[in-house]
Design a protein around this motif. Structure first.
Motif, PDB file in Angstrom:
ATOM      1  N   TYR A 269      10.426   1.358   8.990  1.00 18.34           N
ATOM      2  CA  TYR A 269       9.344   2.339   9.182  1.00 18.34           C
ATOM      3  C   TYR A 269       7.962   1.443   9.158  1.00 18.34           C
ATOM      4  N   MET A 270       6.956   2.184   9.649  1.00 13.19           N
ATOM      5  CA  MET A 270       5.555   1.589   9.303  1.00 13.19           C
ATOM      6  C   MET A 270       4.571   2.835   9.231  1.00 13.19           C
ATOM      7  N   ALA A 271       3.374   2.832   8.799  1.00 15.92           N
ATOM      8  CA  ALA A 271       2.615   3.716   8.581  1.00 15.92           C
ATOM      9  C   ALA A 271       0.958   3.090   8.317  1.00 15.92           C
ATOM     10  N   TRP A 272       0.192   4.328   8.577  1.00 19.76           N
ATOM     11  CA  TRP A 272      -1.215   3.909   8.292  1.00 19.76           C
ATOM     12  C   TRP A 272      -1.554   4.817   7.104  1.00 19.76           C
TER      13      TRP A 272
ATOM     14  N   LYS B 243     -11.590   7.403  -4.284  1.00 19.32           N
ATOM     15  CA  LYS B 243     -10.361   7.921  -4.064  1.00 19.32           C
ATOM     16  C   LYS B 243      -9.211   7.270  -4.071  1.00 19.32           C
ATOM     17  N   GLU B 244      -8.135   7.945  -4.082  1.00 15.31           N
ATOM     18  CA  GLU B 244      -6.925   7.290  -4.418  1.00 15.31           C
ATOM     19  C   GLU B 244      -6.460   7.029  -2.450  1.00 15.31           C
ATOM     20  N   ARG B 245      -5.393   5.849  -2.449  1.00 10.11           N
ATOM     21  CA  ARG B 245      -4.839   5.626  -1.180  1.00 10.11           C
ATOM     22  C   ARG B 245      -4.078   6.722  -0.641  1.00 10.11           C
ATOM     23  N   GLU B 246      -4.324   7.131   0.491  1.00 12.75           N
ATOM     24  CA  GLU B 246      -3.444   8.519   1.122  1.00 12.75           C
ATOM     25  C   GLU B 246      -2.784   8.127   2.163  1.00 12.75           C
ATOM     26  N   GLY B 247      -1.451   8.446   2.576  1.00  6.92           N
ATOM     27  CA  GLY B 247      -0.896   8.396   3.708  1.00  6.92           C
ATOM     28  C   GLY B 247      -1.314   9.104   4.901  1.00  6.92           C
ATOM     29  N   VAL B 248      -1.580   8.534   6.066  1.00 10.85           N
ATOM     30  CA  VAL B 248      -2.312   9.352   7.297  1.00 10.85           C
ATOM     31  C   VAL B 248      -1.128   9.729   8.277  1.00 10.85           C
ATOM     32  N   ALA B 249      -0.220   8.614   8.769  1.00 13.42           N
ATOM     33  CA  ALA B 249       0.823   8.817   9.316  1.00 13.42           C
ATOM     34  C   ALA B 249       1.831   7.682   9.279  1.00 13.42           C
ATOM     35  N   ALA B 250       3.073   8.112   9.572  1.00 10.34           N
ATOM     36  CA  ALA B 250       4.239   6.979   9.781  1.00 10.34           C
ATOM     37  C   ALA B 250       5.182   7.342  10.768  1.00 10.34           C
ATOM     38  N   ILE B 251       5.782   6.235  10.973  1.00 12.70           N
ATOM     39  CA  ILE B 251       6.855   6.202  12.196  1.00 12.70           C
ATOM     40  C   ILE B 251       7.920   5.399  11.792  1.00 12.70           C
TER      41      ILE B 251
ATOM     42  N   ALA C 258      10.918   7.126   6.438  1.00 10.88           N
ATOM     43  CA  ALA C 258       9.475   6.809   6.446  1.00 10.88           C
ATOM     44  C   ALA C 258       8.859   7.940   5.821  1.00 10.88           C
ATOM     45  N   THR C 259       7.879   7.406   4.896  1.00 19.83           N
ATOM     46  CA  THR C 259       7.220   8.523   3.967  1.00 19.83           C
ATOM     47  C   THR C 259       5.660   8.161   4.028  1.00 19.83           C
ATOM     48  N   LEU C 260       4.954   8.993   3.431  1.00 22.47           N
ATOM     49  CA  LEU C 260       3.358   8.993   3.237  1.00 22.47           C
ATOM     50  C   LEU C 260       3.194   8.429   1.963  1.00 22.47           C
ATOM     51  N   ILE C 261       4.105   7.795   1.246  1.00 28.41           N
ATOM     52  CA  ILE C 261       3.850   7.435  -0.143  1.00 28.41           C
ATOM     53  C   ILE C 261       3.701   5.844  -0.218  1.00 28.41           C
ATOM     54  N   HIS C 262       2.322   5.496  -0.943  1.00 29.61           N
ATOM     55  CA  HIS C 262       2.189   3.986  -0.809  1.00 29.61           C
ATOM     56  C   HIS C 262       3.373   3.264  -1.565  1.00 29.61           C
ATOM     57  N   VAL C 263       3.985   3.547  -2.473  1.00 32.79           N
ATOM     58  CA  VAL C 263       4.767   2.748  -3.360  1.00 32.79           C
ATOM     59  C   VAL C 263       6.076   2.611  -2.555  1.00 32.79           C
ATOM     60  N   ASP C 264       6.392   3.370  -1.312  1.00 28.19           N
ATOM     61  CA  ASP C 264       7.573   3.047  -0.558  1.00 28.19           C
ATOM     62  C   ASP C 264       7.018   1.934   0.359  1.00 28.19           C
ATOM     63  N   TYR C 265       5.956   1.435   0.459  1.00 30.15           N
ATOM     64  CA  TYR C 265       5.688   0.328   1.451  1.00 30.15           C
ATOM     65  C   TYR C 265       5.553  -1.235   0.763  1.00 30.15           C
ATOM     66  N   THR C 266       6.052  -1.996   1.512  1.00 25.46           N
ATOM     67  CA  THR C 266       6.136  -3.507   0.945  1.00 25.46           C
ATOM     68  C   THR C 266       5.086  -4.461   1.342  1.00 25.46           C
ATOM     69  N   TYR C 267       4.707  -4.352   2.629  1.00 23.75           N
ATOM     70  CA  TYR C 267       3.581  -5.238   3.207  1.00 23.75           C
ATOM     71  C   TYR C 267       2.453  -4.756   3.633  1.00 23.75           C
ATOM     72  N   TRP C 268       1.327  -4.957   3.247  1.00 26.02           N
ATOM     73  CA  TRP C 268      -0.011  -4.386   3.578  1.00 26.02           C
ATOM     74  C   TRP C 268      -0.991  -5.348   4.456  1.00 26.02           C
ATOM     75  N   GLY C 269      -1.694  -4.912   5.383  1.00 21.72           N
ATOM     76  CA  GLY C 269      -3.064  -5.472   5.930  1.00 21.72           C
ATOM     77  C   GLY C 269      -4.057  -5.373   5.130  1.00 21.72           C
TER      78      GLY C 269
END
Length: 125
Positions: free
Chosen positions: A33-36, A43-51, A105-116
């Protein structure tokens, strides 16, 4: 080495549109899964959309109906089409890949390993 590179940010007036792209290199797991995400100053980082790997999508309520997330697996590219932009959409936008931390897929940032590194979006009123 996994690398995610975002492009497409810029400055637009309210009501305008932008299309963000994120090219992934060193990582071709199309089942992941990937997300924006976005982060405005102070402000804190917030999830916008995920696929997810099956192209099912989820959106934050604040962007539902205005933003569309999609991916081109052949090009290892993630997109975010943003329409009807508002000043409150102003933020640094980040692409993220999950690395299968969790099964969906979630909109929770801790569920993501790789970041741009992010691309700036500024919307003026």
């Amino acid at each position: 080495q996994v690398q995610l590179v975002e492009t497409g940010g810029g400055s637009v007036q309210a009501g305008g549109s932008l299309r963000l792209s994120c090219v992934a290199s060193g990582y071709t797991d199309n089942s992941d899964y990937m997300a924006w995400f976005r982060q405005a100053p102070g402000k804190e980082r917030e999830g916008v959309a995920a696929i997810d790997g099956g192209d099912a999508t989820i959106y934050d309520q604040s962007v539902k109906g205005r933003f569309t997330i999609s991916r081109d697996k052949a090009k290892n590219t993630l997109y975010l089409q943003m329409n009807a932009l508002r000043p409150e959409d102003t933020a640094m936008y980040y692409c993220a890949a999950g690395g299968h931390v969790v099964p969906i897929a979630t909109l929770i940032h801790v569920d993501y390993t790789y970041w741009g590194r992010g691309t700036q979006v500024t919307v003026s009123s």
